[in-house]
Design a protein around this motif. Structure first.
Motif, short mmCIF file in Angstrom:
data_model
loop_
_atom_site.label_atom_id
_atom_site.label_comp_id
_atom_site.label_asym_id
_atom_site.label_seq_id
_atom_site.Cartn_x
_atom_site.Cartn_y
_atom_site.Cartn_z
N GLN A 49 0.84 -1.20 0.00
CA GLN A 49 0.00 0.00 0.00
C GLN A 49 0.88 1.25 0.00
O GLN A 49 1.80 1.37 0.78
CB GLN A 49 -0.90 0.01 1.24
N LYS A 50 0.58 2.18 -0.90
CA LYS A 50 1.32 3.44 -1.00
C LYS A 50 0.34 4.60 -1.07
O LYS A 50 -0.86 4.39 -1.09
CB LYS A 50 2.18 3.43 -2.26
N ARG A 51 0.87 5.78 -1.16
CA ARG A 51 0.04 6.98 -1.37
C ARG A 51 0.37 7.54 -2.74
O ARG A 51 1.50 7.47 -3.20
CB ARG A 51 0.32 8.01 -0.28
N ASP A 52 -0.66 8.10 -3.39
CA ASP A 52 -0.43 8.71 -4.69
C ASP A 52 0.15 10.11 -4.51
O ASP A 52 0.41 10.56 -3.38
CB ASP A 52 -1.71 8.71 -5.54
N SER A 58 -3.23 4.68 -2.55
CA SER A 58 -3.38 4.11 -3.89
C SER A 58 -4.16 2.80 -3.76
O SER A 58 -4.65 2.46 -2.69
CB SER A 58 -2.01 3.87 -4.51
N THR A 91 -3.23 1.15 -15.48
CA THR A 91 -2.91 0.59 -14.17
C THR A 91 -3.24 -0.89 -14.12
O THR A 91 -2.48 -1.69 -13.55
CB THR A 91 -3.66 1.35 -13.05
#
Length: 143
Positions: A49-52, A58, A91
């Motif tokens: 899990q990441k952040r945009d 994301s 994506t």
């Protein structure tokens, strides 16, 4: 919202769909999915899990693996993933490629190899028990 729906439907304690629903829709048992998810997360940072760029989360690892399995299991077109899961075509394609590369990396030595004699003996015995005594000789898939 898409992640929350997925978790509520299939993974949270008060899930909407049963284990059989899960198996029918994703073509595997939940514990197999969860093991697969852990492996791809450990091997490939893409599935963490990441952040945009705007600081929002994301797509979750659950979303990425679920969408990939749906495309592979049902031949779902990538543009339908945008409508149902909010994931763009590019994506989806990136996720599919990352997933396939990771699966090759994780399982290649164990599953994507020519069968050894022990494998052949096990398959022959299983085939004989099921009434297909010369199954291996009828398969020409090693070329």
């Amino acid at each position: 919202m898409s992640h929350a729906n997925l978790m509520n439907n299939y993974f949270n304690p008060n899930l909407v769909y049963t284990e059989e629903d899960f198996r029918h829709r994703l073509q595997m048992r939940r514990h197999v999915f969860e093991r697969l998810l852990r492996y791809v997360q450990q091997v490939n940072p893409y599935f963490q899990q990441k952040r945009d760029r705007a600081g929002r989360p994301s797509f979750s690892p659950h979303q990425k693996v679920t969408i990939t399995l749906r495309m592979m299991n049902y031949g779902s077109p990538v543009d339908s993933m945008d409508e149902t899961h909010g994931m763009s075509e590019s994506t989806c394609l990136d996720t599919l490629e990352q997933f396939c590369d990771t699966i090759l990396q994780v399982y290649k030595d164990e599953y994507l190899r020519e069968p050894n004699q022990e494998d052949l003996n096990r398959l022959i015995h299983k085939a004989e028990d099921r009434g297909f005594p010369s199954m291996i000789e009828s398969l020409d898939c090693m070329h």
